[in-house]
Design an enzyme around this catalytic site. Structure first.
Site, PDB file in Angstrom:
ATOM      1  N   GLY A 160      99.970 104.272  54.350  1.00 50.52           N
ATOM      2  CA  GLY A 160     100.131 104.780  55.704  1.00 50.52           C
ATOM      3  C   GLY A 160     101.572 105.239  55.891  1.00 50.52           C
ATOM      4  N   ALA A 161     101.738 106.501  56.302  1.00 47.67           N
ATOM      5  CA  ALA A 161     103.083 107.093  56.311  1.00 47.67           C
ATOM      6  C   ALA A 161     104.121 106.284  57.108  1.00 47.67           C
ATOM      7  CB  ALA A 161     102.983 108.529  56.805  1.00 47.67           C
ATOM      8  N   GLN A 176      89.468 104.040  52.917  1.00 48.66           N
ATOM      9  CA  GLN A 176      90.310 103.544  54.019  1.00 48.66           C
ATOM     10  C   GLN A 176      89.566 103.597  55.353  1.00 48.66           C
ATOM     11  OE1 GLN A 176      91.321 105.790  51.739  1.00 48.66           O
ATOM     12  NE2 GLN A 176      93.488 105.592  51.240  1.00 48.66           N
ATOM     13  N   ASP A 191     100.881 112.907  56.665  1.00 49.65           N
ATOM     14  CA  ASP A 191     101.879 112.337  55.766  1.00 49.65           C
ATOM     15  C   ASP A 191     103.108 113.219  55.664  1.00 49.65           C
ATOM     16  OD1 ASP A 191      99.081 111.297  54.783  1.00 49.65           O
ATOM     17  OD2 ASP A 191     100.609 109.842  54.220  1.00 49.65           O
ATOM     18  N   ASN A 223      97.567 115.508  54.769  1.00 50.14           N
ATOM     19  CA  ASN A 223      96.997 114.197  55.094  1.00 50.14           C
ATOM     20  C   ASN A 223      96.018 113.814  53.988  1.00 50.14           C
ATOM     21  OD1 ASN A 223      96.774 111.963  56.993  1.00 50.14           O
ATOM     22  ND2 ASN A 223      94.702 112.682  57.406  1.00 50.14           N
TER      23      ASN A 223
END
Ligand code: MRU
Length: 350
Positions: free
Chosen positions: A48-49, A197, A238, A248
């Site tokens: 997760g960014a 995810q 991202d 992404n």
């Protein structure tokens, strides 16, 4: 630990006393809630960014505490080596280098101070990166809520929620914030092959918040849109280029193409720390390539693809700006043309 609601766990934290980076092991979710205590920063086992940015801040601080240096010059040299190493752990999410650069500026702008003083400032900066993320996500949620109505259907891909940030998430921030205000949205979660995810993380955290949640396989999104169940698509990011191209999780660009076909607005939600104004278009973004086993055998009781088959397994893709109805940041919603509107967002930030 598993009796506790997943939303009460921090994805990333610091144990300063023991010099440990504590991260929630998301590879085990939803079956097992386990925290990893990392002393040596070999790899950033974080996803997760925004969470990657927070872990980078704590990670470089822990590495700095371990530096043996007689003088500032030697401290800076070793700090930069550690920074370079951490920066190479994941290539796509810009939050990693954003956080590391922010930490480096603390060191370079305090060259006249003692090393213990610099360490104190590094600690404060790392904590600030995490604390600011909560407020940033809340503000993204506020702007996102202006785009939807109570009861609407939202489709999302991957996990850009609480688990990918310090709280609220980005794409899921309007949904969580809406829950705090007594609203409920119908959320359709793409399972998100190959790492799932969406199934493992997004469904888990949405159910924990009492959200009306439906899991779909990635190849069902078109049908769900055709049924008229989706009012908007919300995804995270991202790295966003200055022309609005948004990188992404793999599969996101396909969702955007389908949304365009069905006339559903497709929104990208993310903090300004994920916008890389130095990158002209999405074509320049480096995409992480992942091991073939994630596709051929992971999650299966037995391998499902013949030995020797070629596998293409990029972790991310780029959605062209033409497909994006708006980019929702903590400073407002950028609309096309993005060259201009993203600059305006940064003017507001300044
Ligand atoms: O490989 P991951 O799990 O780190 O990828 C995560 C995503 O693509 C998210 O959608 C993105 O980081 C947005 S996080 C708020």
């Amino acid at each position: 630990m598993s009796g506790k609601n997943i939303l009460s766990f921090d994805s990333v934290n610091l144990d300063d006393e023991h010099g440990e980076l504590i991260i929630l092991d998301q590879t085990q979710l939803p079956g097992k809630i386990e925290m990893l205590h990392l002393k040596d920063i070999y790899t950033l086992q974080v996803r997760g960014a925004p969470a990657i940015g927070i872990a980078a801040g704590f990670g470089i601080y822990i590495a700095a505490k371990g530096i043996q240096a007689e003088d500032y010059g030697s401290f800076l040299e070793q700090f930069r080596k550690a920074k370079e190493y951490l920066n190479s752990s994941r290539p796509t999410a810009v939050n990693l280098s954003w956080a590391l650069n922010r930490m480096e500026r603390v060191v370079t702008s305090n060259s006249t101070r003692s090393i213990p003083e610099i360490l104190g400032l590094l600690h404060d900066e790392a904590v600030a990166i995490k604390d600011e993320d909560i407020e940033t996500c809340r503000r993204i949620g506020e702007y996102g809520l202006t785009l939807i109505h109570d009861g609407d259907g939202i489709l999302t891909h991957c996990n850009a929620g609480h688990l990918a940030t310090s709280r609220y998430g980005t794409a899921l921030a309007p949904v969580h914030l809406g829950r705090e205000r007594g609203m409920n949205f119908r959320v359709y979660c793409d399972e998100t092959r190959p790492l799932l995810q969406g199934a493992r993380l997004t469904c888990f955290e949405l159910l924990a918040d009492g959200v009306d949640t439906t899991l779909i396989c990635d190849n069902m999104a078109s049908q769900v849109m055709k049924n008229g169940w989706v009012n908007a698509v919300f995804v995270g990011c991202d790295r966003v280029a200055s022309n609005g191209d948004a990188c992404n999780k793999i599969g996101t660009s396909g969702v955007a193409v389908m949304a365009k076909y069905y006339g559903i607005p497709f929104y990208v939600l993310g903090p300004t720390s994920t916008i890389d104004m130095s990158m002209k278009t999405g074509k320049d973004i480096v995409i992480e390539q992942r091991p073939p086993e994630e596709v051929t055998e992971m999650w299966y009781a037995q391998r499902m693809a013949p030995e020797g088959v070629k596998v293409y397994n990029p972790a991310f893709d780029v959605t062209e700006h033409e497909l994006i109805a708006g980019i929702v940041t903590e400073y407002g919603i950028a609309r096309p043309p993005y060259e201009e509107s993203l600059k305006e967002i940064f003017r507001k930030k300044a």
